[in-house]
Design a protein around this motif. Structure first.
Motif: not given
Length: 335
Positions: A117, A122, A124, A175, A178-179
């Motif tokens: 982070d 982010r 993926d 986390l 967030r992608s």
């Protein structure tokens, strides 16, 4: 297959050439440029290959495991380290970052996620390739009833093969979402269909079926974020440990067929890895794969991938048809 499709790193409405299309379809260099991936359990075997192929496609890949150049895990293979994996990722064209992590330790996993982070903002792609329980199978587990299996060994298998996956997913998913198109890959042994048969021992059966259900369940949860969760399996994996078991190398692996004829259908770790890299580069992956379990062979057929020797082995198909199904056939029929 993806006419006029664009990736997150392409320019909208640009002309898409056949070469561009093939690159995206097969996960070739550049198709994952700018993506951030975590391969949990990347010291050796499929995990190492997965990290390398994601890197070859352009991703920055955090690689984790318990064996480093200074520390050896209970698996007891000191010459295979996460530093080597990270270096191989970078040599392939990506950026490899080695982080020693015990994925049963919530503090260590939390620190890993915080670092990603902090450094990237982010995540993926999360690949859960956590296992490391082979040393418990021969003599202790395979061939024994559950009540004959040492309880400590059985519970350790569940720790390594189930709890580690749950801990990592629980701490990394905030986390990952967030992608713009989060991808979770659960690596296991067998598809849902193949694993309808009993997998030799209760503890092993539980450990290898749990990731399939994890992918199914998390697929439901990730759907609203445009995400994909999929369980993947190799066929008869030609890992470093398996090569050592037969006393052969990747160059001489066919010499082992004299000892085990079924080994003729074996695949390199890069077969699964190339297939997963292609899946990761597929903008339509959620519609195709979310919540499903699949194999290296099925993915390879869909994405036009081949193994390092140019073949397209189907180890699970061979086992289901010939070994368990009694149909006539040889390993070469399934390559």
């Amino acid at each position: 297959m993806e006419k006029n499709a664009t990736t997150a790193n392409s320019t909208p409405h640009q002309d898409v050439t056949k070469e561009d299309e093939d690159t995206r379809r097969t996960g070739r260099p550049g198709s994952l440029a700018g993506r951030i991936a975590l391969v949990a359990g990347a010291t050796r075997g499929a995990g190492r290959a997965l990290a390398v192929e994601l890197g070859r496609a352009g991703a920055t890949v955090y690689v984790t495991g318990r064996t480093t150049r200074e520390h050896t895990s209970e698996v007891g293979r000191p010459t295979e380290t996460i530093e080597q994996t990270a270096e191989a990722v970078t040599a392939a064209g990506g950026t490899g970052v080695a982080v020693r992590t015990d994925h049963l330790d919530q503090g260590q996993v939390g620190a890993l996620v915080e670092r990603i982070d902090r450094e990237q903002g982010r995540l993926d792609v999360l690949v859960n390739d956590l296992w490391g329980g082979e040393h418990l199978l021969v003599g202790s587990v395979f061939g024994k009833k559950s009540w004959e299996t040492p309880l400590a060994d059985g519970l350790r298998i569940l720790e390594l093969g189930v709890r580690s996956h749950v801990v990592t997913a629980a701490l990394a998913l905030p986390l990952l979402i967030r992608s713009s198109a989060p991808l979770l890959v659960e690596v296991t042994d067998g598809t849902a269909a193949f694993n309808r048969r009993y997998r030799d021992n209760l503890y092993y059966d539980l450990a290898k079926n749990a990731p399939i259900r994890i992918a199914f369940g998390l697929g439901q949860e990730l759907a609203e974020y445009g995400g994909t969760a999929v369980a993947v399996t190799p066929g008869y994996l030609r890992s470093e440990q398996m090569l050592d078991h037969f006393g052969v190398t990747e160059e001489t692996w066919r010499d082992a067929v004299a000892r085990d004829p079924h080994f003729g259908v074996a695949e390199s770790p890069y077969y699964l890895a190339r297939s997963v890299a292609a899946l990761a580069a597929d903008p339509d992956r959620a519609a195709r794969w979310n919540g499903r379990s699949t194999s290296s062979a099925e993915l390879a057929e869909v994405y036009g991938v081949r193994d390092v020797d140019g073949s397209r082995p189907d180890g699970l198909g061979y086992m289901a048809d010939v070994v368990y199904g009694g149909k006539p056939g040889t390993p070469d029929d399934y390559r």
